[in-house]
Design an enzyme around this catalytic site. Structure first.
Site, PDB file in Angstrom:
ATOM      1  N   SER A  26      10.729  19.305  -9.827  1.00 36.66           N
ATOM      2  CA  SER A  26       9.610  19.338 -10.774  1.00 36.66           C
ATOM      3  C   SER A  26       9.647  20.617 -11.599  1.00 36.66           C
ATOM      4  O   SER A  26       9.386  20.606 -12.802  1.00 36.66           O
ATOM      5  CB  SER A  26       8.275  19.300 -10.032  1.00 36.66           C
ATOM      6  OG  SER A  26       8.273  18.289  -9.090  1.00 36.66           O
ATOM      7  N   ARG A  30      11.033  21.317 -15.984  1.00 39.02           N
ATOM      8  CA  ARG A  30      10.005  21.915 -16.843  1.00 39.02           C
ATOM      9  C   ARG A  30      10.506  23.251 -17.387  1.00 39.02           C
ATOM     10  O   ARG A  30      10.353  23.568 -18.569  1.00 39.02           O
ATOM     11  CB  ARG A  30       8.712  22.121 -16.048  1.00 39.02           C
ATOM     12  CG  ARG A  30       7.881  20.842 -15.816  1.00 39.02           C
ATOM     13  CD  ARG A  30       6.765  21.177 -14.835  1.00 39.02           C
ATOM     14  NE  ARG A  30       5.768  20.153 -14.600  1.00 39.02           N
ATOM     15  CZ  ARG A  30       5.876  19.131 -13.751  1.00 39.02           C
ATOM     16  NH1 ARG A  30       7.022  18.947 -13.106  1.00 39.02           N
ATOM     17  NH2 ARG A  30       4.876  18.299 -13.546  1.00 39.02           N
ATOM     18  N   ASP A  52      19.001  14.548 -12.498  1.00 46.36           N
ATOM     19  CA  ASP A  52      17.949  14.715 -13.505  1.00 46.36           C
ATOM     20  C   ASP A  52      18.102  16.007 -14.295  1.00 46.36           C
ATOM     21  O   ASP A  52      17.850  16.041 -15.498  1.00 46.36           O
ATOM     22  CB  ASP A  52      16.567  14.672 -12.831  1.00 46.36           C
ATOM     23  CG  ASP A  52      16.196  13.248 -12.438  1.00 46.36           C
ATOM     24  OD1 ASP A  52      17.091  12.379 -12.456  1.00 46.36           O
ATOM     25  OD2 ASP A  52      15.015  13.011 -12.124  1.00 46.36           O
ATOM     26  N   ASN A  94      18.228   8.200 -15.883  1.00 46.15           N
ATOM     27  CA  ASN A  94      17.009   7.664 -15.269  1.00 46.15           C
ATOM     28  C   ASN A  94      16.037   8.805 -14.983  1.00 46.15           C
ATOM     29  O   ASN A  94      15.306   8.790 -14.012  1.00 46.15           O
ATOM     30  CB  ASN A  94      17.373   6.926 -13.975  1.00 46.15           C
ATOM     31  CG  ASN A  94      16.216   6.075 -13.470  1.00 46.15           C
ATOM     32  OD1 ASN A  94      15.266   5.812 -14.216  1.00 46.15           O
ATOM     33  ND2 ASN A  94      16.281   5.662 -12.215  1.00 46.15           N
ATOM     34  N   SER A 171      -0.583   7.859 -14.097  1.00 48.27           N
ATOM     35  CA  SER A 171       0.429   8.872 -13.826  1.00 48.27           C
ATOM     36  C   SER A 171      -0.035  10.157 -14.476  1.00 48.27           C
ATOM     37  O   SER A 171      -0.671  10.133 -15.534  1.00 48.27           O
ATOM     38  CB  SER A 171       1.767   8.431 -14.422  1.00 48.27           C
ATOM     39  OG  SER A 171       2.632   9.535 -14.510  1.00 48.27           O
ATOM     40  N   ASP A 327       4.001  14.101  -0.363  1.00 53.81           N
ATOM     41  CA  ASP A 327       5.385  14.019   0.127  1.00 53.81           C
ATOM     42  C   ASP A 327       5.535  14.675   1.493  1.00 53.81           C
ATOM     43  O   ASP A 327       6.112  14.106   2.422  1.00 53.81           O
ATOM     44  CB  ASP A 327       6.356  14.663  -0.872  1.00 53.81           C
ATOM     45  CG  ASP A 327       6.669  13.715  -2.017  1.00 53.81           C
ATOM     46  OD1 ASP A 327       6.162  12.571  -1.985  1.00 53.81           O
ATOM     47  OD2 ASP A 327       7.401  14.107  -2.930  1.00 53.81           O
ATOM     48  N   GLU A 355       9.586   5.625  -3.527  1.00 54.90           N
ATOM     49  CA  GLU A 355      10.943   5.059  -3.468  1.00 54.90           C
ATOM     50  C   GLU A 355      10.943   3.724  -2.729  1.00 54.90           C
ATOM     51  O   GLU A 355      11.710   2.829  -3.004  1.00 54.90           O
ATOM     52  CB  GLU A 355      11.893   6.034  -2.775  1.00 54.90           C
ATOM     53  CG  GLU A 355      12.431   7.140  -3.663  1.00 54.90           C
ATOM     54  CD  GLU A 355      11.461   8.272  -3.887  1.00 54.90           C
ATOM     55  OE1 GLU A 355      10.255   8.111  -3.566  1.00 54.90           O
ATOM     56  OE2 GLU A 355      11.889   9.318  -4.402  1.00 54.90           O
ATOM     57  N   ARG A 358       6.261   3.435   1.571  1.00 51.69           N
ATOM     58  CA  ARG A 358       6.480   4.385   2.665  1.00 51.69           C
ATOM     59  C   ARG A 358       5.550   4.141   3.856  1.00 51.69           C
ATOM     60  O   ARG A 358       5.885   4.522   4.979  1.00 51.69           O
ATOM     61  CB  ARG A 358       6.319   5.828   2.164  1.00 51.69           C
ATOM     62  CG  ARG A 358       7.493   6.280   1.321  1.00 51.69           C
ATOM     63  CD  ARG A 358       7.311   7.687   0.777  1.00 51.69           C
ATOM     64  NE  ARG A 358       8.557   8.172   0.199  1.00 51.69           N
ATOM     65  CZ  ARG A 358       8.663   9.271  -0.539  1.00 51.69           C
ATOM     66  NH1 ARG A 358       7.588   9.996  -0.792  1.00 51.69           N
ATOM     67  NH2 ARG A 358       9.823   9.639  -1.013  1.00 51.69           N
ATOM     68  N   HIS A 401      15.154   9.240   0.316  1.00 54.16           N
ATOM     69  CA  HIS A 401      15.617  10.527   0.858  1.00 54.16           C
ATOM     70  C   HIS A 401      14.648  11.127   1.862  1.00 54.16           C
ATOM     71  O   HIS A 401      15.045  11.706   2.865  1.00 54.16           O
ATOM     72  CB  HIS A 401      15.864  11.509  -0.300  1.00 54.16           C
ATOM     73  CG  HIS A 401      14.695  11.687  -1.227  1.00 54.16           C
ATOM     74  ND1 HIS A 401      14.279  12.904  -1.679  1.00 54.16           N
ATOM     75  CD2 HIS A 401      13.815  10.793  -1.760  1.00 54.16           C
ATOM     76  CE1 HIS A 401      13.226  12.755  -2.470  1.00 54.16           C
ATOM     77  NE2 HIS A 401      12.934  11.478  -2.531  1.00 54.16           N
ATOM     78  N   ARG A 402      13.357  10.958   1.600  1.00 55.00           N
ATOM     79  CA  ARG A 402      12.388  11.603   2.517  1.00 55.00           C
ATOM     80  C   ARG A 402      12.295  10.874   3.862  1.00 55.00           C
ATOM     81  O   ARG A 402      11.997  11.496   4.877  1.00 55.00           O
ATOM     82  CB  ARG A 402      11.018  11.724   1.854  1.00 55.00           C
ATOM     83  CG  ARG A 402      11.063  12.531   0.578  1.00 55.00           C
ATOM     84  CD  ARG A 402       9.945  13.539   0.427  1.00 55.00           C
ATOM     85  NE  ARG A 402      10.195  14.358  -0.747  1.00 55.00           N
ATOM     86  CZ  ARG A 402      10.920  15.475  -0.754  1.00 55.00           C
ATOM     87  NH1 ARG A 402      11.429  15.948   0.360  1.00 55.00           N
ATOM     88  NH2 ARG A 402      11.129  16.140  -1.861  1.00 55.00           N
ATOM     89  N   LYS A 427      19.540  12.542  -3.381  1.00 52.59           N
ATOM     90  CA  LYS A 427      18.593  12.523  -4.501  1.00 52.59           C
ATOM     91  C   LYS A 427      17.994  13.916  -4.753  1.00 52.59           C
ATOM     92  O   LYS A 427      17.808  14.327  -5.887  1.00 52.59           O
ATOM     93  CB  LYS A 427      17.481  11.515  -4.219  1.00 52.59           C
ATOM     94  CG  LYS A 427      16.520  11.444  -5.351  1.00 52.59           C
ATOM     95  CD  LYS A 427      15.681  10.215  -5.343  1.00 52.59           C
ATOM     96  CE  LYS A 427      14.868  10.292  -6.603  1.00 52.59           C
ATOM     97  NZ  LYS A 427      14.000   9.432  -7.011  1.00 52.59           N
TER      98      LYS A 427
END
Ligand code: C5P
Length: 658
Positions: A26, A30, A52, A94, A171, A327, A355, A358, A401-402, A427
């Site tokens: 994140s 930025r 990313d 993506n 969002s 998360d 993802e 969960r 991934h988590r 990821k």
């Protein structure tokens, strides 16, 4: 990189050390955009290297921004609020964290741009952002489907006299995109953004606002509903910018620092790259751990966890509101297994749309471990497991991934944990399992291998007793398989039936006693006939494979002493101490002869000698797991040593390496 289909986690007895976290995704994207738009040069340390961030770097390059590297640091030459290239076709892969703020920035600056991505990107909605920008006269067109990329941007006439309105209840990323871009047009007047609906994911907007501050833009936040960018705002480089470590990933290591202490062999686990001043909401996880009874230390650039506060034996259960740490909250679902009462995680509705679902995934995989789990639309209750309730399991990771990372913590429990598709961690944390292994302390194993009658059984069981460790006589497993094969008339070369028998061996070992169901077979498996049969079937690869899981399952806290032929080479290749016991064949024959006679078995020394030589030859010449010392094994010839001397020597080596 991990390419295998699964990863078997060794059972852990403790943890300790320092984990360097990868940069936060994140923050990384930025910061790249802010540094590109700012006046001046920015040296960025700790930037995440991921798909990313690579997309963002490529886009900035296409827009004429100069980015160079210096060692592991990244230097962005800011363009002072105007991209040099006024025309470009940008491929955004993506990367949602790249396309959204770039769309806003390019639309406000104007030019001739297209933004497209992989097919999945063209299914991800961007309509709320485009609506907000069109409402202030930016020129944006959909090139394909209404509401989705790809987009074309042209020269518009943005007008920010009136507030810009954007939805915040679906969002927070569109608000973030506007907040990052609008300072480009706030030189002459205040610019106001109003949120329609209640803003979700505030911790992520907080990250945006904090980073704007570091680049010289101070936004007024009016109760998360209205944001004012003051007139005259412009981005200026802070010179240096350190990207924080990923706070969500910090949670696994902090939890390891706590769970590792439960067996009494843990030290502090320290995560570097985050601290109390972190701008990421997930650092709150460390405060939650503290409330649950963990001992947490906050320092400059690090947080560490070192077990429980004095007087506590387990973490506390109870209700935990996870709204602010969506998360990292997944990690709490695993630590809950080690709590003193059920743990109810609330405010985790967003887990349903990550993802994978969960809540469903976590419930299914925790159940495989034997846990009782209840779930609702936005909550999950996890009941703790007592030692006897744990079940070994292969954990599905759902391309999430988590899921993979948090279930690695289950290896602090008394069960064998297999993580399926472990590569999905790439990821956000490609070398997660290597870093985890660097702080994890597996249950220690002492492997004692050697030929028949070298004394390894006696020595190994004494060493185990002295250390309070468990003891594995792997020969007993082969012997028991042989005993049952003889009784069931299974031919000793019938690999398929023998391996099936070995796989479901109904065996229970207790010190030197061996049980098959209710029958004590300790004496029956020691006959020479059974020994010969064991040696024969031990040369069959499928039989050895079948007995592997059983042997691994005996590696339990506080430690294991394992004796056999291939303990150090095949079964426990990571054993901390490997000893290869030998003795002259005559000395071994003498010992075995005395042993047999004392058991009332009549034989001659010549027969014993011949049998030993034949067995040695077969064990060392077979094509699988042949009897040989591991490269890092210490040899010990016991011909002239008695049992106590041999045990003393092994214990001395153990002290040296532990
Ligand atoms: O050690 P013990 O004599 O009880 O083992 C019986 C037989 O089982 C050995 O002769 C050997 O062929 C086989 N074995 C093995 N690998 C082990 C333990 C025993 O192949 N780890």
């Amino acid at each position: 990189m991990i390419s295998s289909d699964y990863l078997d986690m060794p059972p852990l007895i403790g943890a300790g050390g320092t984990a360097l976290l990868p940069g936060s995704k994140s923050i990384s994207n930025r910061v790249l955009l802010l540094a590109a738009l700012a006046e001046g040069k920015t040296l960025i340390t700790g930037l995440l290297d991921s798909d990313d961030t690579r997309v963002m770097l490529a886009a900035l390059h296409a827009l004429g921004v100069i980015v160079s590297t210096q060692g592991t640091d990244t230097i962005v030459h800011g363009c002072g609020g105007r991209f040099p290239e006024r025309r470009a076709d940008l491929f955004m892969g993506n990367a949602g964290t790249a396309i959204r703020p770039l769309t806003a920035a390019l639309a406000l600056l104007g030019g001739s741009y297209t933004l497209s991505g992989v097919p999945r990107m063209h299914e991800r909605p961007i309509g709320d952002l485009v609506d907000a920008l069109r409402a202030i006269n930016c020129s944006i067109d959909y090139l394909n489907q209404l509401g989705y990329p790809p987009l074309a941007i042209n020269l518009g006439t943005p007008n920010v006299d009136t507030p810009i309105r954007v939805r915040g209840d679906v969002s927070s990323q569109f608000l973030t995109a506007l907040l990052l871009a609008l300072p480009l047009v706030s030189q002459q007047q205040d610019v106001v953004v109003e949120v329609i609906g209640t803003l979700i994911s505030r911790p992520y907007v907080h990250i945006t606002l904090e980073l704007l501050c570091r680049f010289g833009v101070h936004v007024e936040n009016e109760n998360w509903q209205r944001f004012v960018i003051p007139a005259g705002s412009r981005y200026t480089s802070p010179g240096r910018m350190a990207v924080e470590g990923d706070a969500s990933s910090a949670s696994y290591f902090l939890a390891a620092g706590v769970l590792g202490s439960l067996h009494g062999a843990g030290d502090a686990v320290r995560v570097e790259g985050v601290d109390a001043h972190s701008i990421q909401g997930d650092v709150e996880f460390a405060r939650v751990l503290e409330r649950l009874g963990a001992r947490v230390e906050w320092g400059d650039g690090f947080i560490s966890a070192s077990g429980l506060i004095p007087g506590r034996k387990r973490l506390t259960g109870g209700i935990i509101d996870c709204v602010a740490i969506p998360d990292a909250a997944m990690t709490l679902a695993i630590t809950a297994l080690f709590a003193d009462a059920p743990t109810l995680l609330t405010g985790i509705g967003s887990w349903r749309v990550k993802e994978t679902d969960r809540i469903a995934a976590m419930g299914a995989e925790l159940a495989k471990l034997g846990a009782q789990v209840e779930a609702g639309e936005d909550w999950l209750r996890v009941h703790p497991l007592s030692d006897g309730q744990w079940r070994s399991a292969a954990i599905g990771t759902y391309d999430d991934h988590r899921m993979a990372m948090c279930f690695s913590l289950a290896s602090f429990g008394p069960a064998d944990i297999r993580i399926l598709d472990p590569g999905c961690v790439s990821k956000t944390f490609p070398d997660y399992f290597q870093v985890f292994a660097s702080v994890a302390r597996p249950v220690p194993v002492i492997a004692i291998d050697g030929p028949t009658a070298s004394g390894k059984g006696t020595v190994a069981s004494k060493v185990a007793a002295m250390l309070g460790f468990h003891y594995l006589d792997s020969g007993a497993l082969y012997r028991t398989t042989a005993l049952l094969a003889l009784r069931q008339d299974i031919k000793l070369d019938d690999e398929a039936r023998l391996s099936e028998l070995a796989l479901r061996l109904p065996i229970r070992c207790d010190g030197s006693q061996v049980w098959v169901g209710p029958e004590d077979v300790s004496a029956a498996i020691r006959t020479e006939d059974v020994g010969r049969a064991a040696s024969a079937l031990a040369s069959l690869p499928a039989v050895r494979q079948s007995l592997l899981a059983l042997q691994h399952s005996l590696r339990r806290a506080p430690g294991l002493v394992a004796d056999g032929r291939d303990m150090g080479t095949e079964v426990f290749p990571s054993a901390r101490l490997k000893v290869f016991l030998t003795a002259d064949v005559q000395a071994r024959a003498d010992r075995r002869y005395k042993q047999l006679i004392s058991q009332g078995i009549s034989t001659t020394i010549i027969d014993v000698l011949r049998d030993l030589e034949a067995r040695d030859a077969r064990d060392s010449k077979r094509s699988v797991a042949a009897l040989r010392p591991a490269q890092d094994a210490v040899p010990l010839n016991t011909s002239a040593l008695d049992v106590d001397q041999t045990v003393d020597q092994v214990l001395q080596w153990w002290r040296q390496c532990s």
